[in-house]
Design a protein around this motif. Structure first.
Motif, PDB file in Angstrom:
ATOM      1  N   GLN A 150       0.823  -1.215   0.000  1.00 28.84           N
ATOM      2  CA  GLN A 150       0.000   0.000   0.000  1.00 28.84           C
ATOM      3  C   GLN A 150       0.861   1.270   0.000  1.00 28.84           C
ATOM      4  OE1 GLN A 150      -2.465  -0.358   3.507  1.00 28.84           O
ATOM      5  NE2 GLN A 150      -3.290  -2.345   2.871  1.00 28.84           N
ATOM      6  N   ASN A 151       2.182   1.085  -0.136  1.00 29.12           N
ATOM      7  CA  ASN A 151       3.135   2.197  -0.134  1.00 29.12           C
ATOM      8  C   ASN A 151       3.117   2.977   1.181  1.00 29.12           C
ATOM      9  OD1 ASN A 151       4.012   1.756  -2.864  1.00 29.12           O
ATOM     10  ND2 ASN A 151       2.136   2.735  -3.577  1.00 29.12           N
ATOM     11  N   ARG A 152       2.852   2.265   2.264  1.00 29.84           N
ATOM     12  CA  ARG A 152       2.844   2.900   3.585  1.00 29.84           C
ATOM     13  C   ARG A 152       4.223   2.901   4.233  1.00 29.84           C
ATOM     14  NH1 ARG A 152      -2.241   5.299   4.788  1.00 29.84           N
ATOM     15  NH2 ARG A 152      -3.917   3.936   4.037  1.00 29.84           N
ATOM     16  N   LEU A 153       5.069   1.937   3.867  1.00 28.29           N
ATOM     17  CA  LEU A 153       6.369   1.796   4.524  1.00 28.29           C
ATOM     18  C   LEU A 153       7.462   2.545   3.767  1.00 28.29           C
ATOM     19  CD1 LEU A 153       6.422  -1.984   5.528  1.00 28.29           C
ATOM     20  CD2 LEU A 153       5.506  -0.023   6.789  1.00 28.29           C
ATOM     21  N   LYS A 154       8.444   3.020   4.520  1.00 25.71           N
ATOM     22  CA  LYS A 154       9.599   3.689   3.945  1.00 25.71           C
ATOM     23  C   LYS A 154      10.770   2.712   3.864  1.00 25.71           C
ATOM     24  CE  LYS A 154       7.228   7.485   4.147  1.00 25.71           C
ATOM     25  NZ  LYS A 154       6.620   8.065   2.920  1.00 25.71           N
ATOM     26  N   PRO A 155      11.541   2.723   2.770  1.00 19.26           N
ATOM     27  CA  PRO A 155      12.690   1.814   2.652  1.00 19.26           C
ATOM     28  C   PRO A 155      13.715   2.056   3.759  1.00 19.26           C
ATOM     29  CG  PRO A 155      12.153   2.821   0.532  1.00 19.26           C
ATOM     30  CD  PRO A 155      11.366   3.562   1.572  1.00 19.26           C
ATOM     31  N   LEU A 156      14.389   0.985   4.142  1.00 15.91           N
ATOM     32  CA  LEU A 156      15.434   1.069   5.162  1.00 15.91           C
ATOM     33  C   LEU A 156      16.818   0.988   4.532  1.00 15.91           C
ATOM     34  CD1 LEU A 156      13.996  -1.314   7.924  1.00 15.91           C
ATOM     35  CD2 LEU A 156      13.452   1.087   7.476  1.00 15.91           C
ATOM     36  N   ASP A 157      16.902   1.251   3.256  1.00 19.04           N
ATOM     37  CA  ASP A 157      18.175   1.149   2.546  1.00 19.04           C
ATOM     38  C   ASP A 157      19.255   1.971   3.247  1.00 19.04           C
ATOM     39  OD1 ASP A 157      16.512  -0.175   0.860  1.00 19.04           O
ATOM     40  OD2 ASP A 157      16.602   1.299  -0.765  1.00 19.04           O
ATOM     41  N   ARG A 158      20.397   1.346   3.423  1.00 19.09           N
ATOM     42  CA  ARG A 158      21.596   1.960   4.010  1.00 19.09           C
ATOM     43  C   ARG A 158      21.455   2.264   5.504  1.00 19.09           C
ATOM     44  NH1 ARG A 158      20.776   4.329  -0.765  1.00 19.09           N
ATOM     45  NH2 ARG A 158      19.941   6.249   0.179  1.00 19.09           N
ATOM     46  N   SER A 212       7.285   6.540   8.724  1.00 19.81           N
ATOM     47  CA  SER A 212       7.562   7.947   8.448  1.00 19.81           C
ATOM     48  C   SER A 212       8.990   8.093   7.942  1.00 19.81           C
ATOM     49  CB  SER A 212       7.356   8.797   9.707  1.00 19.81           C
ATOM     50  OG  SER A 212       8.529   8.866  10.487  1.00 19.81           O
ATOM     51  N   GLY A 213       9.223   9.218   7.282  1.00 17.51           N
ATOM     52  CA  GLY A 213      10.557   9.482   6.763  1.00 17.51           C
ATOM     53  C   GLY A 213      11.346  10.435   7.633  1.00 17.51           C
ATOM     54  N   ARG A 214      10.896  10.665   8.859  1.00 19.06           N
ATOM     55  CA  ARG A 214      11.595  11.583   9.762  1.00 19.06           C
ATOM     56  C   ARG A 214      13.029  11.125   9.994  1.00 19.06           C
ATOM     57  NH1 ARG A 214       8.901  12.041  15.213  1.00 19.06           N
ATOM     58  NH2 ARG A 214      10.657  13.474  15.479  1.00 19.06           N
TER      59      ARG A 214
END
Length: 423
Positions: free
Chosen positions: A99-107, A302-304
């Motif tokens: 659902q595009n709710r999560l933010k990637p954890l890349d790096r 969130s992208g905070r």
């Protein structure tokens, strides 16, 4: 330009400056707000986790609840999701990811420190969306020191069994069936069943492998009507203030994950020993094909920057090592050293080496997982009511397959690709 127009223009400009200033101040204030975290740990586990969080140096606000799924759904629907969620249900996280709710954890962490099956749980995406911050071993049986059982199927009277939980009763029963499927059919079939490989063209729930495992478990329960009835009304942790089922009930064996030690209490834990479950399961006579494992996975809503930094620090070797020392928990991070005690070393070795498979119900779609829990409870209820009659397993599995088919139709592009490691 008239004097009145100049004054009006100046007023508009000043209002814009104030408005921009408000936006800037609000944004800065937002960055200073504590990172909100939603997890399942309460009581002593919550206190221990907060100790680790304080060591990260980032302001936080933690909420622990057994009704995590409902609380999270409510917060998401109201437009105020927590910054960080920590939960065992990868299947649920996968739905939020779709659902595009999560933010990637890349790096934010080094996936190589975790490896399969922990490393993003084999997502089809090139990104990672969750990281295990706590790990537990299943496919084991606990017994009291000095009372190791023989390598043969154990009768119902020997088992400590409780289906109750604050959040989702029935999952301890799914652990039995999952373990039976894994040890009898192996990791290959287990993966296909857990992920519903092949979609609507396959009927894994009504397959012989699942039916035989379910029948074997029901047969064990059928050995005693009273024991089955007690399993329904007994909490898997035992009564409040007790020392878990193994040390407070008239039973000798507990088919439970490594987290069971937290229920026993410090003195009892010293006398708790473990062995692989395979030879003790109904039917017995099987070698260990793999170990079922489970974890608590952190994901970002969130992208905070502060929330991202908290994930980065929480998944680091240092934080994971501190948690292991503070609470005696286990990590999927290969660089974390367990306590130098025999039981801890046994658990850590099985968590990081050999074939391992993530808990099947944890990776299933929430609707399928919940139906699985309910079917387990219904099986026990039928056995307790009429132990000598057929608990109608075929009907239960057909209904589970229908739920699976509906779930597959709603989402025919699963986010997960594998749940088992090969070594």
């Amino acid at each position: 330009m008239t004097r009145r127009f100049k004054m009006l223009t100046l007023l508009v400009v000043n209002l814009l400056i104030v408005a921009v200033g408000v936006v800037v101040v609000w944004t800065q204030h937002g960055d200073e707000e504590p990172v909100t975290i939603l997890g399942t740990w309460t009581g002593q586990q919550e206190k221990q986790f907060k100790t680790v969080l304080r060591g990260l140096g980032i302001p936080f606000q933690y909420q622990g609840t057994a009704a995590q799924r409902e609380v999270l759904l409510s917060k998401v629907q109201s437009g105020e999701p927590p910054d960080v969620v920590i939960m065992p249900g990868i299947g649920e996280l996968a739905e939020y990811k779709d659902q595009n709710r999560l933010k990637p954890l890349d790096r934010l962490y080094d996936p190589k420190q975790y490896g399969a099956p922990w490393n993003a749980a084999g997502t089809a995406s090139h990104h990672v969306y969750w990281v295990p911050v706590k790990a537990d071993l299943k496919s084991i049986v606990w017994y009291r020191e000095g009372h190791r059982p023989p390598n043969s199927p154990a009768p119902l009277a020997s088992w400590c069994i409780g289906m109750g939980d604050d959040g989702a009763s029935g999952w301890p029963g799914t652990d039995w069936i999952e373990d039976l499927v894994l040890q009898r059919a192996g990791p290959g079939f287990y993966t296909q069943w857990a992920l519903n490989t092949g979609g609507a063209t396959k009927k894994w729930w009504t397959s012989d492998s699942v039916r035989n495992a379910w029948t074997a478990w029901a047969g064990l329960l059928g050995q005693g009507r009273t024991a089955a009835k007690h399993a329904l009304i007994t909490d898997h942790r035992g009564d409040p203030g007790d020392h878990g089922l193994l040390f407070s009930r008239d039973c000798a064996l507990e088919h439970q994950g490594s987290f069971a030690r937290s229920f026993y209490g410090p003195k009892d834990t010293e006398h708790a020993r473990l062995m692989d479950s395979a030879p003790l399961l109904p039917g017995g006579g099987t070698r260990v094909r793999a170990h079922e494992v489970t974890g608590d996975f952190a994901a970002l809503f969130s992208g905070r920057s502060q929330a991202r930094e908290l994930i980065h620090r929480l998944s680091s070797k240092d934080a994971q090592q501190q948690w292991a020392q503070v609470a005696g928990v286990f990590s999927a991070n290969r660089q974390v050293t367990p306590k130098n005690e025999p039981v801890e070393r046994q658990i850590a070795r099985r968590l990081l080496k050999g074939p391992r498979c993530l808990d099947a119900s944890d990776v299933m779609a929430p609707a399928v997982r919940d139906a699985f829990y309910e079917a387990v409870l219904l099986t026990i209820a039928r056995v307790a009511a009429k132990p000598r009659q057929d608990p109608r397993i075929d009907t239960l599995l057909e209904n589970l397959q229908k739920v699976q088919d509906v779930s597959t139709a709603d989402n025919d592009h699963p986010a997960l690709q594998t749940v088992c490691s090969t070594h």
